[in-house]
Design a protein around this motif. Structure first.
Motif: not given
Length: 277
Positions: A16, A207, A210-211
């Motif tokens: 990400d 999310d 960070r994803l």
């Protein structure tokens, strides 16, 4: 710096890159230093400060990275010394490796990086605790909706954010509000809220920084033990299934037993949290 991170960080930490860029550049609360050799960036360090409920200031090291061809040249030591001076100038009375709510990428130093842990120990940092991420694999995991009675679970809206943020700050003393605010920039908004009789009683986000990472989540004291937390969790995990993902991680887990029982999660990675006073 972005290219240096993509080259030197663990592969799992560069999935990400847009999120990592936001962590390092899109907030005034973080600052950093770089090291150059022949006009090429060969090292970088970033940190931030957090004020506690008692007014004390804590410093956090969000990231340190050195080019593999420039290790053992004192670059990391010099970067760390510069950041420590900056944090102390901002009245930080302690410095932690990792963490740094509301903006963080790791809760600490990955146990798979013993050299990095040794680096900080040699710099006077002491291991205080070990924390973990847990992973949920969706295959054969029951994520079907359960009844929540009169409790309504729905996606957070931007229009209600000011009222919701006030409830969060009141309920958790400002612990998660800024982190959950990042979900407003996702499409769709990656946070669900639970309400009963038009009063908030819980939330779950995914999310955020960070994803692919679930959390944070919280329920009001009156709602605990009712299964609401499990249902909020399932709502978020079903979003990942809709995206075609086979699994996700739960970040910086508190009650491991809850996630193991609710969705069969297991520890995926552990992190050393070190501190220097």
């Amino acid at each position: 710096v972005a290219e240096l991170c993509r080259r030197e960080l663990l592969p799992a930490d560069t999935t990400d890159n847009a999120g990592l860029d936001r962590l390092l550049w899109d907030t005034s609360s973080i600052f950093g230093y770089v090291a150059e050799s022949k006009e090429i960036i060969v090292g970088a360090i970033f940190g931030s400060t957090t004020q506690g409920d008692d007014g004390s200031i804590s410093g956090s090291i969000a990231l340190i990275v050195v080019d593999a061809n420039h290790t053992r040249q004192g670059i990391g030591t010099a970067l760390l010394a510069g950041l420590e001076l900056k944090l102390h100038s901002l009245q930080a009375n302690e410095i932690w490796t990792g963490g740094g709510q509301p903006r963080f990428w790791w809760p600490g130093i990955d146990e798979n990086l013993p050299g990095v842990i040794n680096f900080f120990e040699n710099a006077g940092y002491t291991r205080e605790e070990t924390v973990s991420n847990m992973r949920v694999t969706f295959e054969n995991t029951d994520l079907e909706p359960r009844s929540t009675g009169r409790t309504l679970i729905r996606r957070l809206t931007k229009a209600e954010w000011p009222v919701f943020r006030e409830w969060m700050d009141r309920t958790w003393k400002g612990q998660w509000g800024a982190e959950v605010e990042t979900t407003l920039n996702r499409s769709p908004i990656s946070c669900f809220v639970a309400s009963l009789d038009n009063e908030y009683i819980g939330f779950a986000a995914y999310d955020t920084n960070r994803l692919g990472l679930f959390g944070p989540m919280g329920t009001s004291p009156l709602a605990r033990g009712t299964g609401l937390g499990s249902e909020l969790l399932r709502h978020c995990l079903r979003e990942y299934i809709d995206q075609g993902k086979p699994d996700c991680d739960i970040g910086w887990v508190g009650p491991m037993e809850f996630y193991e029982k609710a969705v069969g999660a297991s520890v995926s990675s552990s992190f050393a949290r070190l501190r220097k006073v």
